[in-house]
Design a protein around this motif. Sequence first.
Motif, short mmCIF file in Angstrom:
data_model
loop_
_atom_site.label_atom_id
_atom_site.label_comp_id
_atom_site.label_asym_id
_atom_site.label_seq_id
_atom_site.Cartn_x
_atom_site.Cartn_y
_atom_site.Cartn_z
N UNK A 89 0.81 -1.22 0.00
CA UNK A 89 0.00 0.00 0.00
C UNK A 89 0.84 1.27 0.00
N UNK A 90 2.14 1.15 0.18
CA UNK A 90 2.97 2.35 0.32
C UNK A 90 2.95 3.18 -0.97
N UNK A 91 3.28 2.55 -2.10
CA UNK A 91 3.36 3.31 -3.36
C UNK A 91 1.99 3.72 -3.89
N UNK A 92 0.92 2.88 -3.79
CA UNK A 92 -0.40 3.40 -4.17
C UNK A 92 -0.83 4.62 -3.36
N UNK A 93 -0.50 4.63 -2.06
CA UNK A 93 -0.84 5.80 -1.26
C UNK A 93 -0.10 7.04 -1.70
N UNK A 94 1.20 6.88 -1.98
CA UNK A 94 1.98 8.01 -2.49
C UNK A 94 1.44 8.46 -3.85
N UNK A 95 1.06 7.48 -4.70
CA UNK A 95 0.52 7.82 -6.02
C UNK A 95 -0.76 8.64 -5.89
N UNK A 96 -1.67 8.22 -5.00
CA UNK A 96 -2.93 8.94 -4.84
C UNK A 96 -2.69 10.35 -4.32
N UNK A 97 -1.81 10.51 -3.33
CA UNK A 97 -1.49 11.85 -2.83
C UNK A 97 -0.87 12.71 -3.93
N UNK A 98 0.01 12.09 -4.74
CA UNK A 98 0.61 12.83 -5.85
C UNK A 98 -0.41 13.26 -6.89
N UNK A 99 -1.41 12.43 -7.17
CA UNK A 99 -2.47 12.80 -8.12
C UNK A 99 -3.30 13.96 -7.58
N UNK A 100 -3.56 13.95 -6.27
CA UNK A 100 -4.27 15.08 -5.66
C UNK A 100 -3.49 16.38 -5.86
#
Length: 666
Positions: free
Chosen positions: A212-223
Amino acid sequence: MKIRKELWFGFIIMGLIIAGTAVMLLSADKITNGHIGLMMLALVVVAIMLGFPTAFTLMGMGMLFTWIAYEEDTTKTLDLMVQSAFKVMSNDVLISIPLFVFMGYLVERANLIEKLFRSLHLMLARVPGSLAVATLFTCAVFATATGIVGAVVTLMGLLALPQMLKGGYDVRLSAGAITAGGCLGILIPPSVLLIVYGATAGVSVVQLYAGAFFPGIMLAGLYVLYVIILAKLKPSLAPPLSEEARFVPLPPLTQRISETVSNRALPALLLALKGSRNAGVPAGYILRQLGIALLPALVFAAVAALSYVAATSPSEAVAARQSGALAEPGGGVQEPPSTGGLQEPPGAGGLQEPPGAGGVQEPPGAGGLKEPPGASSGLSEPPGAAGAVQEPPGAGGLKEPGAAGASEAAPAAERKPASRGFWIGFGVGLAALVGLYALLSFQRLEVFKMLLASFFPLVILILAVLGSIVFGLATPTEAAAVGAFGGFVLAAAYRQLNLQMVKESVFLTAKTSAMVCWLFVGSAIFSAAFALLGGQELVERWVMSMNLTKTQFLVLSQVIIFILGWPLEWTEIIVIFMPIFIPLLDNFGVDPLFFGLLVALNLQTAFLSPPVAMAAFYLKGVSPPHVTLNQIFAGMLPFMGIQVLAIFLLYIFPEIGMWLPQVLYK
């Protein structure tokens, strides 16, 4: 009496559920226990939407329908309840939940969020939409450290929303950034949601954290990317900060150095240290400021040195050969050349009889038992042997292969040259460091000091907890205990640790943990009753009869979870519906770990989708009167679209979530 739109929406959903259940029962040729199980599921959803406590609704419905399934046998029903409760109590993973929650409440009460938000918004002052971007960064870091969505949204609503509205930001954008950012805590590890899913689905929490680490970073980056692009295209929605908002006051001694020497921090501090009477500033103060300014260079030097050692260290085989250890140069400790061990004398085929003997005879003229002619007395060694088993030529005893002698020191293993990638990375890092010091003014140094006091302690706490879990140094429970201790240390460091604060944190932790554990007990009873009635088997037969492909099944399951996020919260979705979905995964070849990552991304919408968008109600409770609930809902919709995009990207590129677990644990 006028009924609000949200209530109408909820009543319509409940009506559809009841109508669908009635159609299912009336259209069945014969009502089986499986149909009764599906009716139980529908009644549970309706009861929860009416406001009944989730845990006790699950337990009550589960007990009632278990009693029906056991043909009104009360003893078996009570036995099932006790066994389900004991199964939850014996789950070691659940011990980490109160510890992580306790860490979150301690960090929340350390009053770090105000310093964190101010330092981040000053650092990002020149970025389009800087206040909204800083809000997302603050929410991501603080929500990750606490994992408490309501607390983060409420605090950021009190802190960031007035500043964004004062800066001319659009109400919808401001509300969307706060609510979406606050929900990141249930995705980015250490997350309680992942622990609950892991315990429910039987998936390793450690692998879930890594995945879940990189999907979480990806979602924050998309925001963040969405906010920056929107602010760039429509500056009226997120105006740049004014000069007054960007102003960073300097301490008097630093102001004196800036005025008399230069505003560039590093050269000015060095010149002030060498100048006449240190520019009227105490040397100790200058050295402290210089030490803070040199921290990035020291960190870069340490990382570069460790990377160089790792990049140039010899391989294990080369190190073993060159270290003088018992290695195998081509096949282990070798025999002497052209030998195969102890040999017979030349021409011998073993122990032979004397020539011409027809049996066991004495040699001619012998008066007793003698050796064959030409043999010395006793069994002799092969020709050239000294009388004992000899070492290979040139050896003087048992030696290591290639060693000059037993007493000589082994040669040091030669390091291999660093790769081109290392030097490219080193050059890029060095250029970035030079650029940093070229732009480092005293104002930026003050912002850096603010980050040191707020941002970096939280990041170190998160990385220490998460790193110890991911790299196998500690179990989730042990890492949670370390995190709780780290929360104590942070609260003490910021002088917020007192008996009242600890009492409040312990009480809220006990309350939250009891809620989660009772949910697990209710879920265990409900799942057992559902399986006992045959509901799971009926659902599985129905799904398999549709002849879905893997992609179609994943799309259908995620759409169902997305729709369930409107009336239900994430805890209810996981404890009620995951036991239904998980047994279906093997039929379609879906990894439960990957499915869990998709669900964790999808459940972000449970906090943002009306009518039970809890994040919206948290924000509305602390927002100014002119901010309406409809404006908050409208602001959350684009971020819900981004969440759907993130789910799509994770499905198209599963390596985003699966790469790190495969590297670390496969």
